[in-house]
Design a protein around this motif. Structure first.
Motif, PDB file in Angstrom:
ATOM      1  N   THR A  58       0.831  -1.211   0.000  1.00 49.55           N
ATOM      2  CA  THR A  58       0.000   0.000   0.000  1.00 49.55           C
ATOM      3  C   THR A  58       0.863   1.258   0.000  1.00 49.55           C
ATOM      4  O   THR A  58       0.502   2.266  -0.633  1.00 49.55           O
ATOM      5  N   ASN A  59       1.996   1.232   0.668  1.00 49.26           N
ATOM      6  CA  ASN A  59       2.841   2.419   0.794  1.00 49.26           C
ATOM      7  C   ASN A  59       3.748   2.662  -0.401  1.00 49.26           C
ATOM      8  O   ASN A  59       4.290   3.754  -0.531  1.00 49.26           O
ATOM      9  N   ARG A  60       3.938   1.648  -1.271  1.00 49.78           N
ATOM     10  CA  ARG A  60       4.905   1.797  -2.373  1.00 49.78           C
ATOM     11  C   ARG A  60       4.183   1.649  -3.703  1.00 49.78           C
ATOM     12  O   ARG A  60       3.736   0.553  -4.083  1.00 49.78           O
ATOM     13  N   ASP A  61       4.083   2.761  -4.425  1.00 48.75           N
ATOM     14  CA  ASP A  61       3.388   2.741  -5.709  1.00 48.75           C
ATOM     15  C   ASP A  61       4.095   1.866  -6.738  1.00 48.75           C
ATOM     16  O   ASP A  61       3.463   1.281  -7.612  1.00 48.75           O
ATOM     17  N   ASP A  62       5.438   1.773  -6.632  1.00 49.20           N
ATOM     18  CA  ASP A  62       6.196   1.073  -7.663  1.00 49.20           C
ATOM     19  C   ASP A  62       6.020  -0.441  -7.633  1.00 49.20           C
ATOM     20  O   ASP A  62       6.402  -1.133  -8.582  1.00 49.20           O
ATOM     21  N   VAL A  63       5.448  -0.977  -6.567  1.00 51.47           N
ATOM     22  CA  VAL A  63       5.337  -2.427  -6.465  1.00 51.47           C
ATOM     23  C   VAL A  63       3.884  -2.891  -6.501  1.00 51.47           C
ATOM     24  O   VAL A  63       3.619  -4.089  -6.527  1.00 51.47           O
ATOM     25  N   GLN A  64       2.948  -1.971  -6.547  1.00 50.47           N
ATOM     26  CA  GLN A  64       1.539  -2.350  -6.460  1.00 50.47           C
ATOM     27  C   GLN A  64       1.089  -3.173  -7.672  1.00 50.47           C
ATOM     28  O   GLN A  64       0.408  -4.195  -7.519  1.00 50.47           O
ATOM     29  N   GLY A  65       1.486  -2.762  -8.854  1.00 51.21           N
ATOM     30  CA  GLY A  65       1.103  -3.517 -10.048  1.00 51.21           C
ATOM     31  C   GLY A  65       1.719  -4.906 -10.057  1.00 51.21           C
ATOM     32  O   GLY A  65       1.053  -5.893 -10.395  1.00 51.21           O
ATOM     33  N   TYR A  66       2.980  -4.978  -9.684  1.00 51.93           N
ATOM     34  CA  TYR A  66       3.646  -6.285  -9.661  1.00 51.93           C
ATOM     35  C   TYR A  66       3.005  -7.186  -8.608  1.00 51.93           C
ATOM     36  O   TYR A  66       2.804  -8.388  -8.846  1.00 51.93           O
ATOM     37  N   ALA A  67       2.667  -6.619  -7.452  1.00 52.44           N
ATOM     38  CA  ALA A  67       2.039  -7.412  -6.403  1.00 52.44           C
ATOM     39  C   ALA A  67       0.686  -7.943  -6.859  1.00 52.44           C
ATOM     40  O   ALA A  67       0.349  -9.110  -6.609  1.00 52.44           O
ATOM     41  N   ALA A  68      -0.105  -7.098  -7.544  1.00 45.65           N
ATOM     42  CA  ALA A  68      -1.409  -7.547  -8.033  1.00 45.65           C
ATOM     43  C   ALA A  68      -1.248  -8.681  -9.042  1.00 45.65           C
ATOM     44  O   ALA A  68      -1.966  -9.688  -8.996  1.00 45.65           O
ATOM     45  N   LYS A  69      -0.295  -8.535  -9.950  1.00 43.39           N
ATOM     46  CA  LYS A  69      -0.068  -9.567 -10.973  1.00 43.39           C
ATOM     47  C   LYS A  69       0.412 -10.870 -10.337  1.00 43.39           C
ATOM     48  O   LYS A  69      -0.062 -11.965 -10.655  1.00 43.39           O
ATOM     49  N   THR A  70       1.339 -10.764  -9.372  1.00 42.11           N
ATOM     50  CA  THR A  70       1.914 -11.958  -8.753  1.00 42.11           C
ATOM     51  C   THR A  70       0.891 -12.699  -7.914  1.00 42.11           C
ATOM     52  O   THR A  70       0.798 -13.932  -7.975  1.00 42.11           O
ATOM     53  N   VAL A  71       0.111 -11.969  -7.137  1.00 42.07           N
ATOM     54  CA  VAL A  71      -0.864 -12.644  -6.279  1.00 42.07           C
ATOM     55  C   VAL A  71      -1.997 -13.224  -7.120  1.00 42.07           C
ATOM     56  O   VAL A  71      -2.571 -14.273  -6.775  1.00 42.07           O
ATOM     57  N   PHE A  72      -2.304 -12.581  -8.245  1.00 46.48           N
ATOM     58  CA  PHE A  72      -3.317 -13.142  -9.145  1.00 46.48           C
ATOM     59  C   PHE A  72      -2.856 -14.486  -9.695  1.00 46.48           C
ATOM     60  O   PHE A  72      -3.630 -15.452  -9.772  1.00 46.48           O
ATOM     61  N   GLU A  73      -1.587 -14.557 -10.077  1.00 45.12           N
ATOM     62  CA  GLU A  73      -1.045 -15.824 -10.582  1.00 45.12           C
ATOM     63  C   GLU A  73      -0.989 -16.879  -9.474  1.00 45.12           C
ATOM     64  O   GLU A  73      -1.251 -18.064  -9.718  1.00 45.12           O
ATOM     65  N   ALA A  74      -0.672 -16.457  -8.266  1.00 45.37           N
ATOM     66  CA  ALA A  74      -0.597 -17.417  -7.168  1.00 45.37           C
ATOM     67  C   ALA A  74      -1.972 -17.995  -6.835  1.00 45.37           C
ATOM     68  O   ALA A  74      -2.088 -19.171  -6.460  1.00 45.37           O
ATOM     69  N   LEU A  75      -3.015 -17.187  -6.988  1.00 43.43           N
ATOM     70  CA  LEU A  75      -4.358 -17.664  -6.673  1.00 43.43           C
ATOM     71  C   LEU A  75      -4.868 -18.672  -7.699  1.00 43.43           C
ATOM     72  O   LEU A  75      -5.863 -19.361  -7.440  1.00 43.43           O
ATOM     73  N   GLN A  76      -4.212 -18.763  -8.839  1.00 42.97           N
ATOM     74  CA  GLN A  76      -4.655 -19.702  -9.866  1.00 42.97           C
ATOM     75  C   GLN A  76      -4.256 -21.140  -9.561  1.00 42.97           C
ATOM     76  O   GLN A  76      -4.683 -22.061 -10.262  1.00 42.97           O
ATOM     77  N   ALA A  77      -3.451 -21.336  -8.529  1.00 49.66           N
ATOM     78  CA  ALA A  77      -3.082 -22.701  -8.153  1.00 49.66           C
ATOM     79  C   ALA A  77      -4.329 -23.459  -7.706  1.00 49.66           C
ATOM     80  O   ALA A  77      -5.232 -22.885  -7.090  1.00 49.66           O
ATOM     81  N   MET A 136      -6.945   2.940  -0.159  1.00 51.68           N
ATOM     82  CA  MET A 136      -6.406   3.183   1.177  1.00 51.68           C
ATOM     83  C   MET A 136      -5.230   4.154   1.120  1.00 51.68           C
ATOM     84  O   MET A 136      -4.383   4.051   0.223  1.00 51.68           O
ATOM     85  N   PRO A 137      -5.159   5.091   2.060  1.00 52.73           N
ATOM     86  CA  PRO A 137      -4.016   6.010   2.106  1.00 52.73           C
ATOM     87  C   PRO A 137      -2.782   5.283   2.637  1.00 52.73           C
ATOM     88  O   PRO A 137      -2.885   4.221   3.253  1.00 52.73           O
ATOM     89  N   PRO A 138      -1.594   5.842   2.426  1.00 56.34           N
ATOM     90  CA  PRO A 138      -0.371   5.212   2.975  1.00 56.34           C
ATOM     91  C   PRO A 138      -0.428   5.162   4.493  1.00 56.34           C
ATOM     92  O   PRO A 138      -1.030   5.999   5.150  1.00 56.34           O
ATOM     93  N   PHE A 139       0.245   4.172   5.029  1.00 51.81           N
ATOM     94  CA  PHE A 139       0.283   4.008   6.482  1.00 51.81           C
ATOM     95  C   PHE A 139       1.453   4.783   7.062  1.00 51.81           C
ATOM     96  O   PHE A 139       2.536   4.801   6.474  1.00 51.81           O
ATOM     97  N   PRO A 140       1.287   5.390   8.239  1.00 50.87           N
ATOM     98  CA  PRO A 140       2.440   6.007   8.907  1.00 50.87           C
ATOM     99  C   PRO A 140       3.444   4.942   9.326  1.00 50.87           C
ATOM    100  O   PRO A 140       3.089   3.776   9.517  1.00 50.87           O
ATOM    101  N   GLU A 141       4.699   5.365   9.479  1.00 49.22           N
ATOM    102  CA  GLU A 141       5.762   4.427   9.799  1.00 49.22           C
ATOM    103  C   GLU A 141       5.769   4.096  11.287  1.00 49.22           C
ATOM    104  O   GLU A 141       5.495   4.925  12.126  1.00 49.22           O
ATOM    105  N   ARG A 142       6.107   2.850  11.592  1.00 50.62           N
ATOM    106  CA  ARG A 142       6.177   2.380  12.976  1.00 50.62           C
ATOM    107  C   ARG A 142       7.103   1.180  13.036  1.00 50.62           C
ATOM    108  O   ARG A 142       7.340   0.510  12.041  1.00 50.62           O
ATOM    109  N   GLU A 143       7.606   0.879  14.240  1.00 48.70           N
ATOM    110  CA  GLU A 143       8.547  -0.235  14.404  1.00 48.70           C
ATOM    111  C   GLU A 143       7.911  -1.549  13.975  1.00 48.70           C
ATOM    112  O   GLU A 143       6.741  -1.792  14.208  1.00 48.70           O
ATOM    113  N   SER A 144       8.701  -2.409  13.342  1.00 48.53           N
ATOM    114  CA  SER A 144       8.195  -3.671  12.825  1.00 48.53           C
ATOM    115  C   SER A 144       7.671  -4.560  13.947  1.00 48.53           C
ATOM    116  O   SER A 144       8.375  -4.857  14.909  1.00 48.53           O
ATOM    117  N   SER A 145       6.443  -5.013  13.792  1.00 43.55           N
ATOM    118  CA  SER A 145       5.865  -5.919  14.794  1.00 43.55           C
ATOM    119  C   SER A 145       6.367  -7.339  14.618  1.00 43.55           C
ATOM    120  O   SER A 145       6.310  -8.138  15.545  1.00 43.55           O
TER     121      SER A 145
END
Length: 806
Positions: free
Chosen positions: A470-489, A602-611
């Motif tokens: 959600t926070n990185r515009d440069d990876v959103q398209g790739y993430a959508a394409k990759t998860v779409f392919e993964a769901l085809q299993a 969804m808007p970008p999330f503010p930064e916080r320590e990794s849970s």
């Protein structure tokens, strides 16, 4: 120790033990024991006084019967009487019986204490040692209170025998561990340190054990022990095996004392005195040099003693973390053990190298053994060794080798033991995020994690990938394409469906131009998984469907048909039924502009320590802090990804998923449990049609679950809060750092009721809190009833008051 004379053999005891051993059955043994107990009881109760030998014999028989597992309820007083004997064997049996059978709450403790006092004051070293051993074995608080002041005096007395000093030191250590508050710190503390210079090695060994325990609580009182410990260690390390002949164990001089001295030095920072520090460094180098020498014996006892000193030396080097040369040498020495045939040595080497990897001086040296560690991860038969290898790979990972290590850990995850899979998943997720230069690789890694070990991918992991996408515009398209392919299993894990539902609902439009991933295809693919998922996942998918109506209007009719189906509108689960009804109504009534506003991205999330890192630390426990220390790298890596975590954004509109102030009339939708810490994604599309879908706590939720890590939301301006009541009947009316006021209104014909909810946001109690209602003009006649708030009001609490109007 006095020799036992021939007449002390106690023939009657020997015959009794022989009879017990010759019993053919348990019943025969019990019969013989009962007969003996009856005989002993009659002897103790008889009119004829028993001599010391007879008492000793019968008490020994009772002790033997107790050790066989039978209860003994008499004979204690006879044992106490033996303490007053002047014969060693009788006194010894008395103390032995008391140490084993008398508990700390016995009524005889006072009599026993008196006998012990007499023996401590007798100046007979044998009797003093027996008394000290009894105090240590019983170790009750009453004994500690009686003798805690006497034992230090005996320990530092100039005329005490070496055996007495040794027993006194160990006895004092036992009392200190049982009741630290009973051992007084005084002038004896400075004198006990000088026992490190004692000529008797047994006294030194006992003193080191005592000082090591004492200095952990009072380090400044025993700081002078550093130079004395270094001096004693230097003498041992530089001596030949013949110099300490009485304390040489398989050609290793005083191994136990050496280990204790090295552990004592780990209680303090490096010596400030240059001469002492130089002498200590010389000792450490000598130990490392001796490790390279050929063994003087092929027996395992020799190698065990030698390696015990070596590993304790390496622990001290790691503790100081100030000598680059020693750290590198220690790393190289441990590297030789990685391929040793002894499993325990391989385990200890991996464990020590995990700590070495956290040092800036030895991190590069540890990385040179990466191939050996990877091979251990693949081929080790012992699961504990494989786990240590995985820990070491995690500790040695940096930007230069991250892809190789993550790849190997993913490969190992396919065959890893079930007990450690969750930990491996967390480590892979942390490394993939922290050292991801290309975020497409990070997305691929997390999806592979879900595919390989979906059951062990916790919510923190897949929440995190959604936040980053959600926070990185440069990876959103790739993430959508990759998860779409993964769901085809044909079979994909439910966590994959959750990730796919969220990403396609937010960014499915980025791949909709491809006919192979057109909107109808995306919907059909997701809906094909719907009936196989849990209620929480179905709720998420329903939210994805309403998002699709906004993104792809051509799918509106199909999705409305799904929402209108009886299986949804009349679903037994309230959450699914409510979502289906609300989403169907929203899609039917709202205009395109309203839909676009309510269901916007969804808007970008503010930064916080990794849970994820916090969860791994909790899972590993407090002892793993050094291995998980994220600040161990050099400053060039300080800006690597993953230092902070996007946290859920706070919107000013109160969310239906939060009900701090009771601002909703409809039943609340069931939301998935919020993990501790409050910084993770919550229900992905939990909001109803009147507010924007939210992934995190609203101001109400932030108030409800405050935490040390929480960063409070910016408090909206009063005008903004007030303006919302133009089109709604409930919400937050006023809020600042101290107080939150919410309003909920309901009306029927000419009557209305307003509920005022007051929330105390402070950590102190409100006193004399008195709300008033201002009513201009003739409005006073319309207020039928007003319930005032109580004057006392606890921290973090809320109170409800109502106003009835006409």
């Amino acid at each position: 120790m006095p020799a036992v004379s021939k007449g002390d053999g106690m023939r009657g005891l020997a015959v009794f033990i022989s009879d017990i051993r010759n019993c053919k059955s348990k019943e025969a043994e019990i019969k013989r024991i009962n007969k003996e107990l009856a005989n002993i009881r009659s002897k103790f109760k008889g009119d004829k006084a028993l001599d010391g030998y007879s008492k000793k014999k019968y008490v020994c028989k009772l002790l033997f019967i107790f050790l066989l597992g039978h209860d003994i309820d008499f004979g204690h007083m006879e044992a106490v009487n033996l303490l007053s004997s002047n014969k060693y064997t009788e006194k010894q049996i008395g103390y032995l019986f008391i140490s084993v059978l008398v508990n700390s709450n016995s009524e005889l403790i006072r009599l026993i204490n008196n006998a012990i006092k007499n023996d401590l004051a007798s100046r007979n070293p044998t009797f003093m040692c027996l008394a000290l051993h009894c105090i240590a074995n019983v170790g009750s608080r009453e004994m500690g209170e009686a003798f805690a002041a006497d034992i230090p005096r005996i320990l530092v007395a100039g005329d005490s025998m070496d055996s007495v000093k040794q027993s006194a030191a160990l006895c004092l250590l036992r009392l200190y561990k049982a009741s630290p508050d009973l051992v007084p710190m005084g002038e004896w503390t400075a004198r006990v340190v000088h026992l490190l210079n004692d000529q008797h090695m047994g006294v030194v060994t006992a003193a080191v054990s005592l000082i090591t325990c004492l200095c952990k609580k009072n380090p400044d009182d025993f700081k002078t022990c550093i130079s004395l410990a270094v001096s004693r260690l230097s003498r041992i390390v530089s001596s030949a095996s013949t110099d300490l002949q009485d304390y040489t164990y398989y050609f290793v001089p005083a191994p136990w004392l050496s280990v204790k001295l090295l552990r004592l030095l780990q209680c303090y920072p490096p010596p400030e005195d240059a001469a002492v520090k130089g002498r200590l460094v010389e000792c450490l180098e000598t130990v490392l040099n001796k490790a390279q020498e050929p063994p003087k014996s092929k027996k395992v006892q020799h190698s065990n003693a030698k390696n015990a000193i070596l590993f304790e030396t390496i622990s001290l080097i790691i503790h100081y973390d100030s000598e680059p040369n020693l750290l590198v040498r220690a790393c190289n020495q441990l590297g030789q053990f990685l391929q040793h045939r002894e499993t325990n040595l391989r385990y200890l080497a991996l464990e020590s190298m995990c700590t070495l990897a956290s040092s800036e001086f030895s991190h590069e040296a540890v990385k040179t053994h990466i191939d050996t560690v990877i091979n251990a991860l693949k081929t080790e038969r012992d699961v504990s060794v494989r786990q240590r290898a995985a820990d070491l790979l995690y500790a040695m990972c940096d930007r230069s080798n991250a892809k190789q290590i993550v790849s190997e850990m993913l490969r190992y995850l396919e065959t890893a033991d079930y007990a450690i899979r969750e930990e491996i998943v967390l480590k892979v997720a942390i490394l993939a995020e922290k050292y991801a230069v290309d975020y497409s690789w990070y997305v691929d890694t997390i999806l592979n994690l879900i595919r390989i070990a979906g059951d062990y991918v916790s919510e923190e992991v897949w929440y995190r990938v959604l936040q980053i996408v959600t926070n990185r515009d440069d990876v959103q398209g790739y993430a959508a394409k990759t998860v779409f392919e993964a769901l085809q299993a044909p079979a994909c894990h439910e966590n994959m469906v959750k990730v796919g539902g969220y990403i396609l609902g937010e960014f499915g439009n980025l791949i909709a131009g491809d006919p192979r991933s057109s909107p109808p295809v995306q919907f059909s693919l997701l809906h094909s998984k719907f009936h196989l998922c849990s209620v929480a996942t179905r709720a998420l998918l329903l939210s994805t469907y309403i998002k699709f109506i906004n993104l792809f209007p051509e799918t509106k009719a199909t999705i409305q048909g799904v929402l209108r189906a009886g299986s949804q509108l009349r679903n037994a689960d309230v959450e699914l039924q409510q979502r289906a009804v609300e989403y169907l109504t929203l899609s039917s009534v709202a205009s395109t502009d309203v839909l676009a506003t309510v269901l916007e991205e969804m808007p970008p999330f503010p930064e916080r320590e990794s849970s994820i890192l916090a969860k791994l630390k909790r899972k590993k426990g407090p002892g793993a802090a050094s291995a998980l220390d994220e600040s161990r790298r050099d400053t060039s890596n300080s800006d690597i990804n993953g230092g902070v975590e996007p946290a859920p954004s706070n919107v000013s509109t109160p969310s239906p998923s939060a009900d701090l102030l009771g601002l909703r009339a409809a039943p609340p939708p069931a939301a998935p449990p919020v993990p501790a810490g409050g910084n993770l994604l919550v229900d992905v599309f939990s909001d109803g049609p009147t507010s924007q879908p939210s992934l995190g706590p609203t101001p109400e939720e932030a108030f409800l679950s405050p935490g040390p890590e929480d960063i409070g939301p910016p408090i909206p301006e009063a005008d903004e809060l007030l303006n919302k009541f133009v089109c709604k009947n409930s919400g937050v009316l006023f809020e600042n750092q101290l107080l939150q006021i919410g309003v909920k209104s309901e009306f029927r014909q000419n009557l209305g009721r307003m509920y005022l909810f007051y929330g105390n946001k402070t950590s102190v109690q409100f006193q004399s809190f008195l709300p008033t209602v201002v009513h201009p003009g003739d409005l006073q006649t319309h207020i039928l009833r007003f319930n005032a708030s109580p004057p006392l009001w606890g921290p973090g609490k809320q109170t409800l008051r109502s106003i009835t109007v006409s």
